[in-house]
Motif scaffolding. Sequence first.
Motif, PDB file in Angstrom:
ATOM      1  N   LEU A  74      96.610  -2.958  52.833  1.00  0.00           N
ATOM      2  CA  LEU A  74      97.558  -2.011  52.250  1.00  0.00           C
ATOM      3  C   LEU A  74      96.870  -0.952  51.400  1.00  0.00           C
ATOM      4  N   LEU A  75      95.627  -1.215  50.973  1.00  0.00           N
ATOM      5  CA  LEU A  75      94.934  -0.259  50.114  1.00  0.00           C
ATOM      6  C   LEU A  75      94.708   1.076  50.815  1.00  0.00           C
ATOM      7  N   VAL A  76      94.512   1.017  52.137  1.00  0.00           N
ATOM      8  CA  VAL A  76      94.321   2.271  52.883  1.00  0.00           C
ATOM      9  C   VAL A  76      95.586   3.121  52.800  1.00  0.00           C
ATOM     10  N   ARG A  77      96.738   2.490  53.004  1.00  0.00           N
ATOM     11  CA  ARG A  77      98.008   3.208  52.872  1.00  0.00           C
ATOM     12  C   ARG A  77      98.201   3.697  51.445  1.00  0.00           C
ATOM     13  N   ASP A  78      97.842   2.846  50.482  1.00  0.00           N
ATOM     14  CA  ASP A  78      97.989   3.222  49.078  1.00  0.00           C
ATOM     15  C   ASP A  78      97.123   4.433  48.732  1.00  0.00           C
ATOM     16  N   LYS A 119     102.496  -2.151  45.872  1.00  0.00           N
ATOM     17  CA  LYS A 119     102.506  -1.367  44.637  1.00  0.00           C
ATOM     18  C   LYS A 119     101.320  -1.712  43.746  1.00  0.00           C
ATOM     19  N   LEU A 120     100.949  -2.989  43.690  1.00  0.00           N
ATOM     20  CA  LEU A 120      99.809  -3.399  42.881  1.00  0.00           C
ATOM     21  C   LEU A 120      98.522  -2.760  43.384  1.00  0.00           C
ATOM     22  N   GLY A 121      98.436  -2.531  44.695  1.00  0.00           N
ATOM     23  CA  GLY A 121      97.277  -1.836  45.236  1.00  0.00           C
ATOM     24  C   GLY A 121      97.157  -0.432  44.673  1.00  0.00           C
ATOM     25  N   ARG A 122      98.286   0.246  44.523  1.00  0.00           N
ATOM     26  CA  ARG A 122      98.274   1.594  43.940  1.00  0.00           C
ATOM     27  C   ARG A 122      97.876   1.543  42.470  1.00  0.00           C
ATOM     28  N   VAL A 123      98.336   0.511  41.754  1.00  0.00           N
ATOM     29  CA  VAL A 123      97.929   0.347  40.357  1.00  0.00           C
ATOM     30  C   VAL A 123      96.424   0.113  40.275  1.00  0.00           C
ATOM     31  N   PHE A 124      95.899  -0.705  41.179  1.00  0.00           N
ATOM     32  CA  PHE A 124      94.462  -0.969  41.208  1.00  0.00           C
ATOM     33  C   PHE A 124      93.663   0.317  41.417  1.00  0.00           C
ATOM     34  N   LEU A 125      94.160   1.180  42.287  1.00  0.00           N
ATOM     35  CA  LEU A 125      93.442   2.430  42.580  1.00  0.00           C
ATOM     36  C   LEU A 125      93.470   3.414  41.416  1.00  0.00           C
ATOM     37  N   LEU A 126      94.254   3.112  40.373  1.00  0.00           N
ATOM     38  CA  LEU A 126      94.211   3.932  39.158  1.00  0.00           C
ATOM     39  C   LEU A 126      92.815   3.914  38.546  1.00  0.00           C
ATOM     40  N   ILE A 127      92.093   2.800  38.715  1.00  0.00           N
ATOM     41  CA  ILE A 127      90.755   2.680  38.121  1.00  0.00           C
ATOM     42  C   ILE A 127      89.780   3.683  38.735  1.00  0.00           C
ATOM     43  N   PRO A 128      89.555   3.664  40.067  1.00  0.00           N
ATOM     44  CA  PRO A 128      88.632   4.674  40.618  1.00  0.00           C
ATOM     45  C   PRO A 128      89.152   6.099  40.455  1.00  0.00           C
ATOM     46  N   LEU A 129      90.470   6.289  40.529  1.00  0.00           N
ATOM     47  CA  LEU A 129      91.017   7.626  40.356  1.00  0.00           C
ATOM     48  C   LEU A 129      90.688   8.172  38.973  1.00  0.00           C
ATOM     49  N   GLN A 164     108.856  -4.660  56.698  1.00  0.00           N
ATOM     50  CA  GLN A 164     108.594  -3.221  56.813  1.00  0.00           C
ATOM     51  C   GLN A 164     109.248  -2.446  55.680  1.00  0.00           C
ATOM     52  N   TYR A 165     110.465  -2.818  55.352  1.00  0.00           N
ATOM     53  CA  TYR A 165     111.169  -2.142  54.251  1.00  0.00           C
ATOM     54  C   TYR A 165     110.449  -2.386  52.927  1.00  0.00           C
ATOM     55  N   GLY A 166     109.933  -3.606  52.741  1.00  0.00           N
ATOM     56  CA  GLY A 166     109.189  -3.903  51.528  1.00  0.00           C
ATOM     57  C   GLY A 166     107.930  -3.059  51.425  1.00  0.00           C
ATOM     58  N   ILE A 167     107.197  -2.937  52.539  1.00  0.00           N
ATOM     59  CA  ILE A 167     105.993  -2.103  52.548  1.00  0.00           C
ATOM     60  C   ILE A 167     106.353  -0.656  52.259  1.00  0.00           C
ATOM     61  N   TRP A 168     107.416  -0.177  52.883  1.00  0.00           N
ATOM     62  CA  TRP A 168     107.866   1.208  52.665  1.00  0.00           C
ATOM     63  C   TRP A 168     108.171   1.454  51.195  1.00  0.00           C
ATOM     64  N   SER A 169     108.876   0.541  50.567  1.00  0.00           N
ATOM     65  CA  SER A 169     109.207   0.689  49.151  1.00  0.00           C
ATOM     66  C   SER A 169     107.952   0.672  48.291  1.00  0.00           C
ATOM     67  N   GLY A 170     107.039  -0.271  48.607  1.00  0.00           N
ATOM     68  CA  GLY A 170     105.856  -0.440  47.778  1.00  0.00           C
ATOM     69  C   GLY A 170     104.873   0.696  47.839  1.00  0.00           C
ATOM     70  N   ILE A 171     104.792   1.376  48.983  1.00  0.00           N
ATOM     71  CA  ILE A 171     103.802   2.453  49.113  1.00  0.00           C
ATOM     72  C   ILE A 171     104.378   3.833  48.831  1.00  0.00           C
ATOM     73  N   SER A 172     105.681   3.928  48.567  1.00  0.00           N
ATOM     74  CA  SER A 172     106.260   5.264  48.402  1.00  0.00           C
ATOM     75  C   SER A 172     107.017   5.480  47.095  1.00  0.00           C
ATOM     76  N   LEU A 173     107.533   4.426  46.474  1.00  0.00           N
ATOM     77  CA  LEU A 173     108.304   4.614  45.251  1.00  0.00           C
ATOM     78  C   LEU A 173     107.397   4.727  44.029  1.00  0.00           C
ATOM     79  N   HIS A 174     107.959   5.227  42.939  1.00  0.00           N
ATOM     80  CA  HIS A 174     107.155   5.690  41.820  1.00  0.00           C
ATOM     81  C   HIS A 174     106.674   4.577  40.891  1.00  0.00           C
ATOM     82  N   THR A 223      96.531  10.277  47.523  1.00  0.00           N
ATOM     83  CA  THR A 223      95.925  11.560  47.915  1.00  0.00           C
ATOM     84  C   THR A 223      96.995  12.571  48.307  1.00  0.00           C
ATOM     85  N   PHE A 224      97.936  12.139  49.132  1.00  0.00           N
ATOM     86  CA  PHE A 224      99.003  13.037  49.578  1.00  0.00           C
ATOM     87  C   PHE A 224      99.841  13.515  48.401  1.00  0.00           C
TER      88      PHE A 224
END
Length: 350
Positions: free
Chosen positions: A113-117, A236-246, A202-212, A122-123
């Motif tokens: 999921l990190l790739v999607r995150d 969503k946790l993957g996006r939080v994790f990517l806060l570090i390198p960002l 699928q709905y869970g993934i959609w929510s996790g990678i797109s909501l704020h 980036t987008f």
Amino acid sequence: MTTQTEDTLTLATASSNGTAAQASPFRLKLAGIGFTFAIALMGYGLYRLPGFDHVGQLASAIIIAVVYRQLWGYPESLRAGIQFSAKRLLRLAIILFGLKLNMDVIFHQGLGLLVRDAGTITFSILMTLLIAKLIKADQSLSLLLGIGTGVCGAAAVAAVSPILNAKEEDTALGVGIIALLGTVFAVGYTIIRPFVHLTGIQYGIWSGISLHEIAHVALAAAPAGQDALAIALLAKLGRVFLLIPLSFILMYWMKRKNNIQTGSKIDFPWFLIGFIVMSFLGSYVLGKSVVVPPNAMDGVSTLTTFILTMAMVGLGLNVSLNDLRTKALRPLAAMTVTSLLLSLLTWLSL
């Protein structure tokens, strides 16, 4: 508790009116911190009311702080304490927020999921800045909104603001806008869920990678079942994790930008080291090597949210409604379009 809140506000109001002019700077600083505590407590109470429970505790406290500023002005004699909450307590909250990030789960189950995150982040940033440039929106506020949209809402805005040298007013506006718009999107997801023809996962993934925000993800995914909620939170946790390198990328970018323009340097955001340390502590020590009662961790989580709420009060007191009308509408439009496109594209990719 109500009496304590009233006493704190009474002291703060008296100080701001000059009746405590002879008070020591230390006492005035404590009064300023107490002032943010009192409004944060009111924000928590407002958040518990029907309707505002979807807006969130942070946004509720900011609303009260902004209203106070417009009606009674900024309490200048309490500035030192208010600034302490807005800056020092903000960093403390971000450090403690690291305990919520389970790196073990991400490394073992969420790498795909990190790739999607990463694509979401980036987008969100690039699209928000592009739209902001086209409609001549404020670039600083738009950048904060893009980062908040892509990563994890208010926490991301609060974390990167010191790195970007963002104005406190922009930080408060960014947090408030994301909280409100994110709530609208989360509620919208629950309404359209029966019509998007996605499985629960699928709905869970959609929510996790797109909501704020994490809260928005939980709000939208919970009606689809426990499996959907679990995968949504993992995404969503993957996006939080990517806060570090960002954050380190932004720090490098700011150094290059400042060196090119002025030759100045930015301070290293040491609180990010604390965030990383607490993440590893929560992931690999607490609950494993060291047994911690679940209610203790819940208490730390509640405390973290309240400290962050106090910091948001300090930031919200810097917001001028006139600036909100003249400065925030175009960045809001840029973020709204970006969020709509993000939701559409991530849905089509499933």
